[in-house]
Design an enzyme around this catalytic site. Structure first.
Site, PDB file in Angstrom:
ATOM      1  N   ASP A 258       1.151  -0.690   0.407  1.00  0.00           N
ATOM      2  CA  ASP A 258       0.211  -0.065   0.151  1.00  0.00           C
ATOM      3  C   ASP A 258       0.963   1.255  -0.034  1.00  0.00           C
ATOM      4  OD1 ASP A 258      -1.732   2.070   0.805  1.00  0.00           O
ATOM      5  OD2 ASP A 258      -3.086   0.718   2.082  1.00  0.00           O
TER       6      ASP A 258
HETATM    7  C1  BGC Z   1      -4.862   3.317   0.754  1.00  0.00           C
HETATM    8  C2  BGC Z   1      -5.529   2.506  -0.983  1.00  0.00           C
HETATM    9  C3  BGC Z   1      -5.042   3.080  -2.772  1.00  0.00           C
HETATM   10  C4  BGC Z   1      -3.409   3.984  -2.215  1.00  0.00           C
HETATM   11  C5  BGC Z   1      -3.087   5.231  -3.280  1.00  0.00           C
HETATM   12  C6  BGC Z   1      -4.226   3.889   0.132  1.00  0.00           C
HETATM   13  O1  BGC Z   1      -3.533   4.986   1.155  1.00  0.00           O
HETATM   14  O2  BGC Z   1      -4.880   2.335   1.543  1.00  0.00           O
HETATM   15  O3  BGC Z   1      -6.202   1.691  -1.134  1.00  0.00           O
HETATM   16  O4  BGC Z   1      -4.987   2.462  -3.891  1.00  0.00           O
HETATM   17  O5  BGC Z   1      -3.212   4.646  -1.551  1.00  0.00           O
HETATM   18  O6  BGC Z   1      -3.770   5.704  -3.546  1.00  0.00           O
END
Ligand code: BGC
Length: 715
Positions: A258
Site C-alpha cells: 500500500d
Molecule cells: C489506500 C489504497 C490506495 C492507495 C493509493 C492508500 O492510502 O489505502 O487503497 O490504493 O492509497 O492511492
C-alpha cells in the site's frame, strides 16, 4: 462411438494442457532472457515506484513503465507525479461506478462480470495497466471508515462477486490489484495496528476472497496492507506473502505495498514483497528498496537473488499484459470515449439492482399519478459523493443526485419542494433546528415525503483514514426524521450509507425504508425508478444491520479498536450473521434481507449427492414462483449447517446463491451445486481444509433469517 468421443475429449484436454504449459514456458523464457540482460542497478530500479503512480521504464530492453490508478469506483483523476494534488487535466473525467458494497448487494454474479468489463474498458481508455481494486476486506465492525469500499461481512459472497469482476476486468488486457492483504478491517491506527487472529478465522473469514481471486480469478497483483499481523507488517510478512500467497496458493503475479507501507529494507527485500509504491513521506526518490537495498547487496547482507524474484514477477505481469516492446499507451481523444452511454447503462443497472427495500407498509412505490406535491428533504438528496472518500475519489463525468433523478422523472407533473433538513458540519452532532422547522413545514403540506439521509464521505463517516465514532446518524438526522414523520406520516426514508447506521429512534414510525450504498453516476435515475415503481427493488443486504452498535460482535466479543496498538479478533469466526445466528441475537435487519414489490414462494426441494472428496457434488434444486402481480427478481440463499462437529462452527454459513428473474405468476427451477469446500472447515493442526463426516443441514433462505426449505444430508 462413446470411445471415440472420450478419446477426442482426452486428446483435447491434453492439447489444452500442453498449450498452456507452452505458453507459461514461453513466458518464462521471455522473462529469463530479459532478466539476464538487466544490470543489478536496473533490476533494483524496477522494484519501486518512479512517480506516485508509475514504475520506471527501461527503454533499451523494451521494458515499459507500469501506470497504476485507484480505485474501486472507476479511474481516479490524474495526480501530479510526486504528490497527491490533482494534475488538473481537463480530459480525465470518467465513469463513476457504484461502490463495491452496492455491487455485492445485487447478489448478481453476471452484473459483477458486466461491471468488471466496463471498468476495464475505462482503464484501457485512460492508459492504465494496473487498477487498484477490488478491496476484499471483510466488514468486521460497523464503524470501519472503508466498509463501503469492500463488499460484505461474508467471505463467500465477497468471493463470488469479486472473482467475476476480476476476470472480466483483466480480460480487457489490464491487471487489477486485490487489496488490502490482509486484515485491514479498521482505519483506526491502520498504519501500525497489530492484528491477532486465530488461524481458523484467518482462513475461514479473512482470506477466502483473496484465495479465490488468486486461484480462480488469476488476479495479477495484490496490495499488502498497512497494518501488522502477528507482530509483522503485512507488506513484510513472510507468513502471509510467502507461505500462504505464493506458496500454498501458487500466486505468480506481483505483490505491491500500500502507499508508503514498507518499513525496512531487509523486510521489504526478503519477505515476499515485489514492488514498493510511494517514496518515503516527503521525498522524491528514497525507497527502502532503492539505494539502501543496493548498499545492502553490495555489503553482502542481502542476496541479489531476492531482487531477481521480484523482477520476474513484475515482468510476468508485463508479459501477460503484452506490454514488452510496446510504446506508451495512446490516450489521445480519451475524453470523448470515457463514460460512454453503454458503460453508464451498466452503472445504472448495478445501481438499480443494488437498492434494498427494507420496510414497506404499503408505502412504496409512490403512485405519482395521485401526487401533486412531493417534499424532498435532506442533504443526501442533493449531495454528490464522487469527490470524496479518500483514494476512491472520482472526477465524475456527471453524477445525478436523487433530487435531479426525481426532477427528470417527474418533469412538471409533480411539484417538488426541497428542504435541506440538515447540513454537514465538522461536528457530527450539530443539529440545525431552523432547518428541521423548515423541513417540517415543507412535509406537512405535501402529498408524499421522501427524506434522503444516511452517511457521506466526510472524515469520520464513510471515509478512508478514520473510523466512525459510533453508529448514530450525524447532524441531527434522528430529530429531523422524527419531526418530519410526525408532521406527515406518509414519510419514506432513503438511507444512503455504506455501513450500518442506528435507526432505532424512528424505525417503527416510518412506513417505508430504502437502504443503499453509494450508487455512482446514475444514483438519482436508479432511485427515482425504484421509488416510482418502474424498477422493482431486488437488492439484499450484504451485511447485517444491528439494532445498535452494542449488539455487534466486534463490540461484544471484541476487541475493537484494540488496546496499546494491538487488536485481538476475539470474535473469531463469529463475524456478521455468524454471530447473530450462533448467539441468538436479533438484528434490526438480517444479512441477506431485502423486500420486493412482489412476493415469492419456494417448493419441491431436492438434494442429490454424488462422488466424494474432490469430486463431491451436492446438487440442491427447488422451484421459485413469483406469487405477486409484478415482475421481480428473487435471491435464493443456500446455507450449510454442520450438525455434528468436533470443533465449534458458526450456526450456519452461506455457501451458494442464485438470483432469478420471474414474471408475475412464473415459476422457475433453481439448481445450485455445492462442492466439498462448502462443508469443510480449516483444521489448524492438520493445516488443511477438512470435511468431517457426519450430518449436515442444507437450508434455502430468502434471507439469513427466513428459511424457506431445509433438508439433512449425511456425508
Ligand atoms: C489506500 C489504497 C490506495 C492507495 C493509493 C492508500 O492510502 O489505502 O487503497 O490504493 O492509497 O492511492
Amino acid at each position: 462411438m462413446k470411445k471415440t468421443f472420450s478419446f477426442i475429449l482426452i486428446a483435447g484436454f491434453i492439447s489444452i494442457f500442453l498449450i498452456s504449459c507452452k505458453t507459461e514456458e514461453s513466458i518464462d523464457q521471455k522473462i529469463e532472457k530479459l532478466l539476464s540482460q538487466l544490470t543489478l542497478e536496473e533490476k533494483v530500479s524496477l522494484i519501486h515506484g518512479n512517480t506516485y503512480f508509475t514504475t520506471p521504464a527501461i527503454p533499451r530492453l523494451g521494458i515499459p513503465a507500469l501506470h497504476l490508478s485507484d480505485g474501486p469506483c472507476g479511474v481516479r483523476e490524474e495526480n501530479s507525479p510526486y504528490g497527491w494534488s490533482p494534475a488538473n487535466w481537463n480530459n480525465d473525467s470518467t465513469a463513476y461506478f457504484p461502490a463495491l458494497t452496492s455491487l455485492a448487494s445485487t447478489w448478481n454474479t453476471d452484473l459483477a462480470t458486466e461491471f468488471g468489463d466496463v471498468y476495464g474498458e475505462e482503464a484501457v481508455i485512460r492508459g492504465k495497466n494496473i487498477m487498484l481494486a477490488p478491496g476484499l476486506n471483510i466488514h468486521r465492525t460497523p464503524l470501519n471508515g472503508r466498509n463501503w469500499e469492500y463488499l460484505s461481512e461474508d467471505p463467500y459472497l465477497t468471493s463470488r462477486i469479486s472473482v467475476n469482476f476480476i476476470k472480466a476486468a483483466q480480460a480487457n488486457g489490464i491487471a487489477v490489484c486485490a487489496k488490502h492483504f490482509a486484515l485491514n478491517n479498521q482505519e483506526f491506527e491502520r498504519a501500525t495496528i497489530n492484528v491477532e487472529v486465530s488461524e481458523r478465522a484467518l482462513r475461514e473469514i479473512y482470506l477466502p476472497a483473496f484465495e479465490t481471486a488468486v486461484k480462480e480469478g488469476e488476479v495479477l497483483s495484490i496490495m499488502g496492507s498497512y497494518n501488522r499481523f502477528r507482530g509483522q507488517y503485512a507488506c513484510e510478512n513472510p507468513y502471509l506473502l510467502q507461505t500462504i500467497l505464493k506458496g500454498e496458493w501458487g500466486f505468480r503475479g506481483l505483490v505491491m505495498t500500500d502507499w508508503d507501507a514498507a518499513h525496512t529494507t531487509a523486510g521489504a527485500a526478503k519477505n515476499g514483497l515485489d514492488l514498493e509504491m510511494m517514496p518515503m513521506e516527503g521525498t522524491k526518490d528514497s525507497y527502502y528498496t532503492g539505494q539502501p537495498l543496493l548498499d545492502s547487496i553490495k555489503a553482502k547482507k542481502i542476496d541479489p537473488k531476492v531482487v531477481d524474484d521480484k523482477v520476474r514477477r513484475i515482468l510476468y505481469v508485463m508479459v501477460k499484459l503484452n506490454m514488452i516492446g510496446k510504446s506508451e499507451p495512446d490516450t489521445t481523444g480519451m475524453e470523448a470515449l470515457l463514460a460512454a452511454p453503454s458503460r453508464a447503462k451498466t452503472a445504472l443497472k448495478i445501481a438499480e439492482e443494488s437498492i434494498i427495500l427494507l420496510k414497506n407498509e404499503q408505502a412504496l412505490p409512490l403512485d405519482f399519478k395521485n401526487i401533486k406535491t412531493l417534499a424532498v428533504i435532506g442533504d443526501n438528496a442533493v449531495r454528490k459523493h464522487a469527490r470524496g472518500g479518500g483514494s476512491t475519489v472520482i472526477k465524475a463525468k456527471y453524477e445525478i443526485s436523487p433530487l435531479e433523478g426525481l426532477q427528470r422523472k417527474l418533469g412538471n407533473s409533480v411539484k417538488i419542494n426541497f428542504a435541506q433538513g440538515y447540513t454537514i458540519s465538522q461536528n457530527l452532532k450539530t443539529i440545525d433546528q431552523a432547518l428541521i422547522k423548515e423541513a417540517v413545514k415543507t412535509a406537512a403540506s405535501a402529498d408524499a415525503v421522501l427524506i434522503f439521509g444516511g452517511l457521506n464521505h466526510e472524515p469520520g463517516l464513510d471515509c478512508e483514514g478514520t473510523d466512525r465514532p459510533d453508529m448514530k446518524l450525524s447532524y441531527g438526522q434522528d430529530e429531523l426524521i422524527k419531526a418530519v414523520v410526525k408532521a406527515n406520516p406518509k414519510t419514506i426514508v432513503v438511507m444512503i450509507a455504506g455501513s450500518p447506521v442506528d435507526m432505532g429512534a424512528w424505525i417503527s414510525d416510518v412506513k417505508g425504508l430504502i437502504y443503499t450504498s453509494y450508487l455512482g453516476m446514475e444514483t438519482g435515475t436508479a432511485l427515482a425508478g425504484v421509488i416510482a415503481g418502474d424498477v422493482n427493488p431486488s437488492g439484499k443486504l450484504s451485511y447485517t444491520l444491528p439494532v445498535k452498535l452494542e449488539d455487534s460482535p466486534s463490540y461484544v466479543l471484541g476487541e475493537y479498536p484494540g488496546k496499546n496498538g494491538i487488536v485481538k479478533y476475539n470474535d473469531g469466526l463469529l463475524v456478521g450473521y455468524r454471530y447473530f445466528d450462533t448467539k441468538n441475537v436479533k438484528p434490526l435487519f438480517p444479512f441477506g434481507f431485502g423486500l420486493s414489490y412482489t412476493t415469492f414462494s419456494y417448493r419441491d426441494y431436492k438434494l442429490e449427492v454424488s462422488g466424494k472428496d474432490e469430486s463431491l457434488k451436492c446438487v440442491v434444486s427447488f422451484y421459485i414462483t413469483n406469487t405477486g402481480k409484478v415482475e421481480g427478481k428473487e435471491i435464493a440463499e443456500i446455507y450449510v449447517r454442520d450438525l455434528e462437529s468436533t470443533f465449534p462452527r458458526p450456526f450456519k454459513e452461506l455457501k451458494g446463491f442464485s438470483k432469478v428473474s420471474l414474471k408475475a405468476g412464473e415459476t422457475k427451477k433453481v439448481e445450485i451445486t455445492l462442492n466439498q469446500r462448502a462443508f469443510q472447515y480449516y483444521n489448524p493442526d492438520k493445516k488443511q481444509w477438512v470435511l468431517e463426516p457426519g450430518k449436515f443441514e442444507i437450508l434455502v433462505g430468502s434471507s439469513s433469517e427466513n428459511m424457506q426449505l431445509k433438508q439433512q444430508v449425511e456425508l
